[in-house]
Design a protein around this motif. Structure first.
Motif, PDB file in Angstrom:
ATOM      1  N   PRO A   1       0.808  -1.222   0.000  1.00 34.88           N
ATOM      2  CA  PRO A   1       0.000   0.000   0.000  1.00 34.88           C
ATOM      3  C   PRO A   1       0.840   1.272   0.000  1.00 34.88           C
ATOM      4  O   PRO A   1       0.433   2.275  -0.576  1.00 34.88           O
ATOM      5  CB  PRO A   1      -0.821  -0.109   1.289  1.00 34.88           C
ATOM      6  CG  PRO A   1      -0.815  -1.551   1.643  1.00 34.88           C
ATOM      7  CD  PRO A   1       0.476  -2.096   1.139  1.00 34.88           C
ATOM      8  N   GLN A   2       2.016   1.217   0.642  1.00 32.37           N
ATOM      9  CA  GLN A   2       2.859   2.411   0.655  1.00 32.37           C
ATOM     10  C   GLN A   2       3.358   2.738  -0.752  1.00 32.37           C
ATOM     11  O   GLN A   2       3.356   3.889  -1.187  1.00 32.37           O
ATOM     12  CB  GLN A   2       4.042   2.195   1.599  1.00 32.37           C
ATOM     13  CG  GLN A   2       4.914   3.442   1.717  1.00 32.37           C
ATOM     14  CD  GLN A   2       6.088   3.264   2.668  1.00 32.37           C
ATOM     15  OE1 GLN A   2       6.019   2.486   3.613  1.00 32.37           O
ATOM     16  NE2 GLN A   2       7.158   3.986   2.405  1.00 32.37           N
ATOM     17  N   GLU A   3       3.750   1.667  -1.480  1.00 31.48           N
ATOM     18  CA  GLU A   3       4.203   1.882  -2.857  1.00 31.48           C
ATOM     19  C   GLU A   3       3.057   2.436  -3.702  1.00 31.48           C
ATOM     20  O   GLU A   3       3.240   3.365  -4.493  1.00 31.48           O
ATOM     21  CB  GLU A   3       4.646   0.528  -3.435  1.00 31.48           C
ATOM     22  CG  GLU A   3       6.025   0.558  -4.012  1.00 31.48           C
ATOM     23  CD  GLU A   3       6.451  -0.837  -4.484  1.00 31.48           C
ATOM     24  OE1 GLU A   3       7.356  -0.866  -5.295  1.00 31.48           O
ATOM     25  OE2 GLU A   3       5.872  -1.848  -4.065  1.00 31.48           O
ATOM     26  N   LEU A   4       1.875   1.862  -3.519  1.00 30.56           N
ATOM     27  CA  LEU A   4       0.703   2.322  -4.279  1.00 30.56           C
ATOM     28  C   LEU A   4       0.427   3.797  -3.973  1.00 30.56           C
ATOM     29  O   LEU A   4       0.172   4.595  -4.886  1.00 30.56           O
ATOM     30  CB  LEU A   4      -0.515   1.457  -3.940  1.00 30.56           C
ATOM     31  CG  LEU A   4      -1.838   1.896  -4.555  1.00 30.56           C
ATOM     32  CD1 LEU A   4      -1.770   1.924  -6.078  1.00 30.56           C
ATOM     33  CD2 LEU A   4      -2.976   0.955  -4.099  1.00 30.56           C
ATOM     34  N   ALA A   5       0.485   4.163  -2.698  1.00 30.29           N
ATOM     35  CA  ALA A   5       0.244   5.563  -2.315  1.00 30.29           C
ATOM     36  C   ALA A   5       1.247   6.480  -3.012  1.00 30.29           C
ATOM     37  O   ALA A   5       0.883   7.545  -3.530  1.00 30.29           O
ATOM     38  CB  ALA A   5       0.350   5.699  -0.797  1.00 30.29           C
ATOM     39  N   GLU A   6       2.502   6.050  -3.046  1.00 29.56           N
ATOM     40  CA  GLU A   6       3.532   6.900  -3.656  1.00 29.56           C
ATOM     41  C   GLU A   6       3.304   7.035  -5.161  1.00 29.56           C
ATOM     42  O   GLU A   6       3.455   8.113  -5.733  1.00 29.56           O
ATOM     43  CB  GLU A   6       4.919   6.323  -3.340  1.00 29.56           C
ATOM     44  CG  GLU A   6       5.293   6.554  -1.872  1.00 29.56           C
ATOM     45  CD  GLU A   6       6.456   5.700  -1.381  1.00 29.56           C
ATOM     46  OE1 GLU A   6       7.036   4.941  -2.191  1.00 29.56           O
ATOM     47  OE2 GLU A   6       6.770   5.777  -0.172  1.00 29.56           O
ATOM     48  N   TRP A   7       2.885   5.948  -5.817  1.00 27.48           N
ATOM     49  CA  TRP A   7       2.591   6.031  -7.256  1.00 27.48           C
ATOM     50  C   TRP A   7       1.426   6.990  -7.509  1.00 27.48           C
ATOM     51  O   TRP A   7       1.475   7.808  -8.427  1.00 27.48           O
ATOM     52  CB  TRP A   7       2.211   4.651  -7.808  1.00 27.48           C
ATOM     53  CG  TRP A   7       3.291   3.624  -7.760  1.00 27.48           C
ATOM     54  CD1 TRP A   7       4.637   3.835  -7.644  1.00 27.48           C
ATOM     55  CD2 TRP A   7       3.103   2.201  -7.826  1.00 27.48           C
ATOM     56  NE1 TRP A   7       5.295   2.624  -7.632  1.00 27.48           N
ATOM     57  CE2 TRP A   7       4.394   1.608  -7.752  1.00 27.48           C
ATOM     58  CE3 TRP A   7       1.994   1.359  -7.947  1.00 27.48           C
ATOM     59  CZ2 TRP A   7       4.580   0.237  -7.797  1.00 27.48           C
ATOM     60  CZ3 TRP A   7       2.171  -0.015  -8.000  1.00 27.48           C
ATOM     61  CH2 TRP A   7       3.458  -0.565  -7.921  1.00 27.48           C
ATOM     62  N   MET A   8       0.376   6.864  -6.674  1.00 24.98           N
ATOM     63  CA  MET A   8      -0.813   7.702  -6.883  1.00 24.98           C
ATOM     64  C   MET A   8      -0.483   9.174  -6.680  1.00 24.98           C
ATOM     65  O   MET A   8      -0.947  10.043  -7.427  1.00 24.98           O
ATOM     66  CB  MET A   8      -1.949   7.259  -5.935  1.00 24.98           C
ATOM     67  CG  MET A   8      -2.510   5.892  -6.283  1.00 24.98           C
ATOM     68  SD  MET A   8      -3.752   5.303  -5.087  1.00 24.98           S
ATOM     69  CE  MET A   8      -5.132   6.392  -5.453  1.00 24.98           C
ATOM     70  N   LEU A   9       0.337   9.456  -5.666  1.00 22.95           N
ATOM     71  CA  LEU A   9       0.710  10.850  -5.412  1.00 22.95           C
ATOM     72  C   LEU A   9       1.595  11.381  -6.541  1.00 22.95           C
ATOM     73  O   LEU A   9       1.419  12.509  -7.008  1.00 22.95           O
ATOM     74  CB  LEU A   9       1.420  10.950  -4.062  1.00 22.95           C
ATOM     75  CG  LEU A   9       0.509  10.733  -2.844  1.00 22.95           C
ATOM     76  CD1 LEU A   9       1.332  10.561  -1.572  1.00 22.95           C
ATOM     77  CD2 LEU A   9      -0.469  11.890  -2.693  1.00 22.95           C
ATOM     78  N   ALA A  10       2.526  10.560  -7.003  1.00 25.38           N
ATOM     79  CA  ALA A  10       3.433  11.002  -8.071  1.00 25.38           C
ATOM     80  C   ALA A  10       2.672  11.280  -9.362  1.00 25.38           C
ATOM     81  O   ALA A  10       3.018  12.194 -10.117  1.00 25.38           O
ATOM     82  CB  ALA A  10       4.502   9.932  -8.311  1.00 25.38           C
ATOM     83  N   ASP A  11       1.605  10.512  -9.608  1.00 20.88           N
ATOM     84  CA  ASP A  11       0.845  10.654 -10.857  1.00 20.88           C
ATOM     85  C   ASP A  11      -0.366  11.576 -10.704  1.00 20.88           C
ATOM     86  O   ASP A  11      -1.152  11.726 -11.651  1.00 20.88           O
ATOM     87  CB  ASP A  11       0.360   9.275 -11.337  1.00 20.88           C
ATOM     88  CG  ASP A  11       1.524   8.400 -11.800  1.00 20.88           C
ATOM     89  OD1 ASP A  11       2.608   8.952 -12.087  1.00 20.88           O
ATOM     90  OD2 ASP A  11       1.337   7.165 -11.878  1.00 20.88           O
ATOM     91  N   ASN A  12      -0.558  12.161  -9.526  1.00 22.45           N
ATOM     92  CA  ASN A  12      -1.744  12.999  -9.271  1.00 22.45           C
ATOM     93  C   ASN A  12      -3.038  12.290  -9.647  1.00 22.45           C
ATOM     94  O   ASN A  12      -3.911  12.864 -10.298  1.00 22.45           O
ATOM     95  CB  ASN A  12      -1.651  14.314 -10.048  1.00 22.45           C
ATOM     96  CG  ASN A  12      -0.584  15.220  -9.474  1.00 22.45           C
ATOM     97  OD1 ASN A  12      -0.522  15.390  -8.258  1.00 22.45           O
ATOM     98  ND2 ASN A  12       0.262  15.758 -10.337  1.00 22.45           N
ATOM     99  N   VAL A  13      -3.150  11.054  -9.243  1.00 23.65           N
ATOM    100  CA  VAL A  13      -4.345  10.266  -9.568  1.00 23.65           C
ATOM    101  C   VAL A  13      -5.528  10.768  -8.739  1.00 23.65           C
ATOM    102  O   VAL A  13      -5.427  10.903  -7.514  1.00 23.65           O
ATOM    103  CB  VAL A  13      -4.088   8.771  -9.268  1.00 23.65           C
ATOM    104  CG1 VAL A  13      -5.387   7.975  -9.362  1.00 23.65           C
ATOM    105  CG2 VAL A  13      -3.070   8.220 -10.249  1.00 23.65           C
TER     106      VAL A  13
END
Ligand code: SF4
Length: 227
Positions: free
Chosen positions: A195-207
């Motif tokens: 989940p931490q990796e997913l959170a970082e991807w979502m934040l980086a991509d402004n999802v």
């Protein structure tokens, strides 16, 4: 209709997560997702009439509230389940429908809140979402992606953007799949995607989506039924 179980628990994975909810779990599914936690619904169950299902819902939740129609795939029993949903709405229940979106959804009463679990590439059932079902979306509906890999995340991110989902539905949910053999002490390490990796991807991509964890998996052992 063929029913596996009816029980009251907490809603686990949507914007309604954490609220008391009656689950009406229908038997049968035409998909075989690799991380499925509901394989016990694939067969068996008992045949109940609409009146019998309604009476059981009223027995466990006499004062209204949330009812989730789930499975299996409930829309395989469209002829029976659509009148049931309307009956529950008429009795002032708030009705959620959990579906893969593989079956047509145009007959679902508009007041039902659809939670559509669009299958990602590594679910084992990619390309099963019926694209015409986008036309049946209501602003209160929710689209969920259960993710187990970076490839799943990229599919969900791109699908949501391509179809402008954040502006068409109430929530776009990004949810890491949970290990179905998890038992005993459980934590985020039992998610198939960190989940931490997913959170970082979502934040980086402004999802414009909502990261969701399957609340009930942390509360109850995944092997326990009827919770
Ligand atoms: S659609 Fe749902 S019930 Fe059917 S196999 Fe996939 S996760 Fe299991």
């Amino acid at each position: 209709m063929q029913i596996t179980e009816i029980y009251k628990s907490l809603q686990g994975e949507s914007t309604h997560a954490g609220l008391p909810c009656v689950f009406v779990r229908l038997t049968g599914c035409n998909l075989r997702c690799s991380w499925c936690d509901s394989e016990y619904t694939f067969s068996g169950g008992r045949k109940l009439s609409l009146d019998e299902v309604f009476a059981e819902v009223v027995r466990v939740s006499p004062h209204g509230g949330l009812v989730e129609i789930t499975g299996g795939e409930p829309m395989l029993q469209e002829r029976e389940v659509v009148p049931l949903m309307q009956h529950l709405l008429d009795a002032n229940y708030t009705v959620l429908l959990e579906t893969s979106g593989e079956r047509p959804l145009d007959k679902v009463p508009p007041a039902v809140i659809k939670i559509i679990d669009v299958k990602c590439p590594h679910s084992g059932e990619p390309n099963t979402f019926r694209i015409e079902n986008l036309d049946a979306l209501q602003p209160h509906d929710e689209i969920k992606f259960v993710l187990s890999t970076r490839g799943d995340y990229e599919f969900a991110r791109d699908f949501a953007a391509k179809h402008s989902l954040p502006s068409r539905v109430n929530a776009v949910l990004f949810s890491p799949a949970f290990r179905k053999d998890a038992s005993g002490r459980r934590d985020a390490a039992h998610c198939l995607l960190n989940p931490q990796e997913l959170a970082e991807w979502m934040l980086a991509d402004n999802v414009a989506g909502r990261l969701g964890l399957q609340l009930h998996k942390f509360i109850w052992d995944p092997a326990v039924k009827g919770v």
